[in-house]
Design an enzyme around this catalytic site. Structure first.
Site, PDB file in Angstrom:
ATOM      1  N   ASP A  91      34.876  46.610  53.271  1.00 42.13           N
ATOM      2  CA  ASP A  91      34.958  45.200  53.629  1.00 42.13           C
ATOM      3  C   ASP A  91      36.438  44.843  53.647  1.00 42.13           C
ATOM      4  O   ASP A  91      37.086  44.766  52.603  1.00 42.13           O
ATOM      5  CB  ASP A  91      34.211  44.355  52.602  1.00 42.13           C
ATOM      6  CG  ASP A  91      34.300  42.856  52.887  1.00 42.13           C
ATOM      7  OD1 ASP A  91      35.007  42.458  53.838  1.00 42.13           O
ATOM      8  OD2 ASP A  91      33.661  42.082  52.146  1.00 42.13           O
ATOM      9  N   VAL A  92      37.001  44.628  54.839  1.00 38.35           N
ATOM     10  CA  VAL A  92      38.449  44.422  54.936  1.00 38.35           C
ATOM     11  C   VAL A  92      38.895  43.113  54.307  1.00 38.35           C
ATOM     12  O   VAL A  92      40.097  42.913  54.078  1.00 38.35           O
ATOM     13  CB  VAL A  92      38.933  44.486  56.403  1.00 38.35           C
ATOM     14  CG1 VAL A  92      38.651  45.852  57.012  1.00 38.35           C
ATOM     15  CG2 VAL A  92      38.344  43.371  57.255  1.00 38.35           C
ATOM     16  N   ASN A 118      41.696  47.046  63.548  1.00 40.76           N
ATOM     17  CA  ASN A 118      40.842  46.613  64.645  1.00 40.76           C
ATOM     18  C   ASN A 118      39.733  45.635  64.243  1.00 40.76           C
ATOM     19  O   ASN A 118      39.235  44.898  65.084  1.00 40.76           O
ATOM     20  CB  ASN A 118      40.225  47.848  65.303  1.00 40.76           C
ATOM     21  CG  ASN A 118      39.142  47.502  66.297  1.00 40.76           C
ATOM     22  OD1 ASN A 118      39.413  46.969  67.364  1.00 40.76           O
ATOM     23  ND2 ASN A 118      37.894  47.812  65.936  1.00 40.76           N
ATOM     24  N   TYR A 186      39.571  31.702  66.309  1.00 40.98           N
ATOM     25  CA  TYR A 186      39.920  33.024  66.829  1.00 40.98           C
ATOM     26  C   TYR A 186      41.328  33.022  67.405  1.00 40.98           C
ATOM     27  O   TYR A 186      42.140  33.917  67.122  1.00 40.98           O
ATOM     28  CB  TYR A 186      38.906  33.428  67.899  1.00 40.98           C
ATOM     29  CG  TYR A 186      39.052  34.852  68.385  1.00 40.98           C
ATOM     30  CD1 TYR A 186      38.526  35.904  67.649  1.00 40.98           C
ATOM     31  CD2 TYR A 186      39.703  35.135  69.584  1.00 40.98           C
ATOM     32  CE1 TYR A 186      38.645  37.213  68.089  1.00 40.98           C
ATOM     33  CE2 TYR A 186      39.837  36.439  70.038  1.00 40.98           C
ATOM     34  CZ  TYR A 186      39.300  37.469  69.285  1.00 40.98           C
ATOM     35  OH  TYR A 186      39.435  38.761  69.731  1.00 40.98           O
ATOM     36  N   LYS A 190      44.634  35.172  66.067  1.00 38.60           N
ATOM     37  CA  LYS A 190      45.246  36.201  66.911  1.00 38.60           C
ATOM     38  C   LYS A 190      46.719  35.904  67.176  1.00 38.60           C
ATOM     39  O   LYS A 190      47.537  36.818  67.289  1.00 38.60           O
ATOM     40  CB  LYS A 190      44.468  36.345  68.219  1.00 38.60           C
ATOM     41  CG  LYS A 190      43.095  36.984  68.015  1.00 38.60           C
ATOM     42  CD  LYS A 190      43.195  38.349  67.351  1.00 38.60           C
ATOM     43  CE  LYS A 190      41.859  39.051  67.253  1.00 38.60           C
ATOM     44  NZ  LYS A 190      41.947  40.408  66.657  1.00 38.60           N
TER      45      LYS A 190
END
Length: 281
Positions: A91-92, A118, A186, A190
């Protein structure tokens, strides 16, 4: 090849075609960087899966990281005979889970030469005033904090290993440049990943750590399925958008990964040729 709960890696490597003697420590040869040890997050599907398969086929020893053991198993099953993939459930967003991932890689391989950062998440489409705080926090946790946690762990190992150095490639997005409608969480994350990429590039210089970013537009994955049926445009209309094969992204990442240490692709944009990016909005 089995998915294991954050504590394992495996060895073995294929030998890529070429005239240089094969190396497996990520150091440079006459034609670039030889295959070494790679970590791919979000490796259970889509772009992560395509990149992991391409790296393994080129001789890299790949550790697959993701939350779903079954999906990681499916990716590992795609490995060609003689190539190496190992799955580690991760789990990042959890610092301890990320630490366990890189400890497993270090214990098995002794080093890491490449991180493809990623793993990503999005929120339901909404105008900013209708975005739930929990959705915002989730996207920030995966896309930004998760990328940082993995980069931090990789950076530490790359700095301490012998020979030291390595490469981090962050998955940005076309949304790191221009937004889609109703995508504030999002898009914000980013854009922040671009700042992370630049800081890692600068801070990594003294230690031989390169960092680049690939900004992807409309790769054909489950996440982009709606683009093939119609997606909201900036003018309020709905339109079908072209997509490209995820393998085209994988080839680009492989190129970035195999450059010699003195060269780096800082930013690369790979997109479906006729997608509405240039002139979007």
């Amino acid at each position: 090849m089995t998915a294991e709960q954050g504590t394992d890696g495996t060895g073995g490597t294929g030998v890529p075609d070429g005239t240089d003697a094969p190396r497996t420590d990520g150091t440079a040869t006459g034609s670039g960087t030889a295959p070494g040890v790679a970590v791919v997050t979000g490796a259970g599907s889509g772009i992560g899966r395509a990149v992991a398969v391409a790296l393994a086929a080129a001789g890299w020893r790949v550790t697959l990281a993701g939350r779903r053991a079954a999906a990681l198993e499916e990716t590992a099953a795609l490995a060609r005979s003689g190539s190496s993939m190992t799955a580690v459930c991760t789990d990042v967003t959890d610092p301890e889970s990320v630490t366990a991932l890189f400890r497993a890689v270090r214990d098995r391989h002794g080093r890491v030469d490449l991180l493809f950062n990623n793993a990503g998440a999005s929120a339901p489409a909404a105008t900013p005033d209708d975005v739930a705080v929990e959705d915002w926090n989730h996207v920030v946790a995966v896309n930004l904090t998760g990328s940082f946690l993995c980069a931090r762990a990789a950076f530490r190992l790359m700095r301490e290993q012998d020979p030291r150095g390595g490469r981090i490639i962050n998955n940005g997005s076309i949304s790191a440049h221009v937004p889609r409608p109703h995508s504030v969480a999002y898009t914000a994350t980013k854009h922040a990943v671009t700042g992370l990429t630049k800081s890692l590039s600068l801070d990594g210089r003294p230690y031989g750590i390169a960092c680049g970013q690939i900004d992807i537009g409309n790769a054909a994955t489950d996440m982009t399925a709606r683009m093939r049926t119609g997606i909201r445009q900036a003018d309020g209309s709905t339109a079908v958008e072209p997509v490209m094969d995820a393998a085209d992204v994988a080839r680009t990442v492989l190129h970035m990964a195999t450059l010699p240490p003195e060269a780096n692709v800082q930013f690369a944009t790979v997109m479906a040729t006729t997608m509405p990016y240039v002139g979007r909005g």
